[in-house]
Design a protein around this motif. Structure first.
Motif, PDB file in Angstrom:
ATOM      1  N   GLU A   1       0.598 -13.343-129.022  1.00  0.00           N
ATOM      2  CA  GLU A   1       1.501 -14.496-129.122  1.00  0.00           C
ATOM      3  C   GLU A   1       0.764 -15.795-128.801  1.00  0.00           C
ATOM      4  O   GLU A   1       1.026 -16.834-129.415  1.00  0.00           O
TER       5      GLU A   1
ATOM      6  N   PHE B   1      14.152 -21.694-136.808  1.00  0.00           N
ATOM      7  CA  PHE B   1      13.942 -20.268-137.084  1.00  0.00           C
ATOM      8  C   PHE B   1      14.574 -19.884-138.416  1.00  0.00           C
ATOM      9  O   PHE B   1      14.179 -18.932-139.057  1.00  0.00           O
TER      10      PHE B   1
ATOM     11  N   GLY C   1       6.104 -16.616-132.554  1.00  0.00           N
ATOM     12  CA  GLY C   1       6.321 -15.341-131.861  1.00  0.00           C
ATOM     13  C   GLY C   1       6.727 -14.234-132.804  1.00  0.00           C
ATOM     14  O   GLY C   1       6.312 -13.079-132.640  1.00  0.00           O
ATOM     15  N   ARG C   2       7.536 -14.584-133.822  1.00  0.00           N
ATOM     16  CA  ARG C   2       7.946 -13.554-134.785  1.00  0.00           C
ATOM     17  C   ARG C   2       6.748 -13.029-135.568  1.00  0.00           C
ATOM     18  O   ARG C   2       6.621 -11.821-135.816  1.00  0.00           O
TER      19      ARG C   2
ATOM     20  N   PRO D   1       9.377 -20.051-131.640  1.00  0.00           N
ATOM     21  CA  PRO D   1       9.954 -18.749-132.025  1.00  0.00           C
ATOM     22  C   PRO D   1       9.397 -18.201-133.330  1.00  0.00           C
ATOM     23  O   PRO D   1       9.258 -16.994-133.501  1.00  0.00           O
TER      24      PRO D   1
END
Length: 371
Positions: A65, A10, A48-49, A45
């Motif tokens: 998503e 991330f 998803g962001r 992740p």
């Protein structure tokens, strides 16, 4: 694939992608598949962001998503370390998949891709112009902003209305009989009974003076209070109340009559000037508020009283029954004073109430107040 102490994907996805590419190059098919699955799981992740950037546009967050995750898988499968940054490539691929999802799955009817892009520009331009102009922009203003013909703007407007549709078979809330939206069509519309009344009121409003029409518009369409209307029109709140009562009474009478009654502004007068002559001069007693609406009429009556008063005598204006004096009233009294002085008359104000006295002092007319 990732060991303790390595960077979180991330924070730096390029580092993880480089490690994946080097490990995959010397791995067999089974190990390569495991490395790929680990890389996908570690990079979820990030997908998803990107998906969360498109929340609030009418699509469920879970669907967005899921689309972003599929875009991530495509990115990993197509990634070539020789072509540059994995993060940049992932952003382009995932956002492209999300936008394609909006184009292909969120329109109620089929609209060509070029028209869809034009609709997005139209919606954005309309929002910007609405904020700048503090009103809904016209078709001409939108066309100038977008550099399009007005016909093209109208087409984009019609297409935008087709973006979201509702099924006639959609359930009607928690209706006990399982009613659907389509059941509402063809039902009796209670508003139809008001058509005649609304048409009559519209015609009657056209017969009112401009001030009364504006007064009604401010009160019932603008939801303005009587105090706010008074400030807008430059009159007192009490005067606003009287005008509203008078206008609504006339409308009520006109609605109930076969023949429209003439607008005569009937009702109690806004002011009265009672003039009495004495041995020393003339006394004029003013009753009621003095504002912009009646200041000229009162001025004419006071000047008439001054004309009946001989030189060297006194013109006394009794303001004991005047609860309010506006700027127009101050200008009127000052004009009468100048005329009286030119005719060699003594001009005095008497019986002035405290509030009116403060206004006269502030206006520089203290010398007119009788001791």
């Amino acid at each position: 694939m990732r060991e303790a102490g390595q960077l979180d994907p991330f924070d730096d996805l390029d580092v993880l992608a480089d490690q994946y590419a080097r490990a995959r190059s010397g791995a067999d098919r089974r190990a390569g598949r495991r490395l790929r699955d680990d890389f996908v799981r570690d990079a979820l992740p990030f997908a998803g962001r990107l998906a969360r950037r498109y929340r609030g546009r009418g699509e469920p967050a879970d669907d967005l998503e899921q689309v972003a995750r599929l875009g991530l898988v495509k990115t990993i499968d197509r990634y070539d370390p020789e072509r540059g940054s994995f993060t940049a490539y992932a952003i382009l691929t995932i956002t492209g998949e999300i936008k394609r999802h909006f184009r292909d799955h969120t329109w109620g009817v089929h609209v060509p891709r070029g028209q869809q892009d034009r609709v997005l520009e139209f919606v954005q331009a309309r929002a910007v112009l609405t904020a700048e102009l503090c009103r809904t922009p016209t078709v001409a203003e939108l066309a100038a902003r977008l550099g399009l013909e007005e016909a093209e703007v109208l087409g984009a407007q019609a297409s935008a209305a087709a973006h979201s549709t509702e099924s006639l078979n959609a359930p009607l809330g928690d209706h006990p009989n399982g009613a659907e939206v389509g059941d509402l069509f063809g039902a009796e519309d209670g508003e139809l009974t008001l058509v005649d009344d609304r048409t009559t009121v519209e015609n009657l409003l056209c017969e009112l003076p401009a001030r009364e029409r504006r007064l009604l518009a401010l009160r019932f369409w603008g939801n303005r209070s009587q105090v706010e209307i008074a400030e807008e029109l430059g009159i007192s709140q009490m005067h606003v109340s009287r005008l509203l009562s008078r206008t609504l009474s006339w409308l009520r009478e006109a609605m109930l009559s076969d023949v429209t009654p003439p607008w005569t502004a009937s009702g109690p007068p806004d002011h009265r000037v009672l003039v009495t002559a004495g041995a020393d001069g003339v006394r004029a007693a003013v009753h009621g508020e003095i504002d912009r609406d009646n200041a000229n009429q009162i001025r004419r009556e006071l000047l008439s009283a001054a004309g009946s008063c001989g030189s060297g005598r006194t013109l006394v204006v009794d303001l004991s029954r005047v609860p309010l004096l506006s700027a127009a009233g101050i200008a009127m009294l000052n004009a009468v004073h100048e005329v009286a002085r030119a005719r060699l008359l003594t001009f005095r104000l008497t019986g002035v109430q405290p509030y009116v006295a403060r206004v006269l002092v502030i206006a520089g007319l203290r010398n007119l107040l009788a001791e």
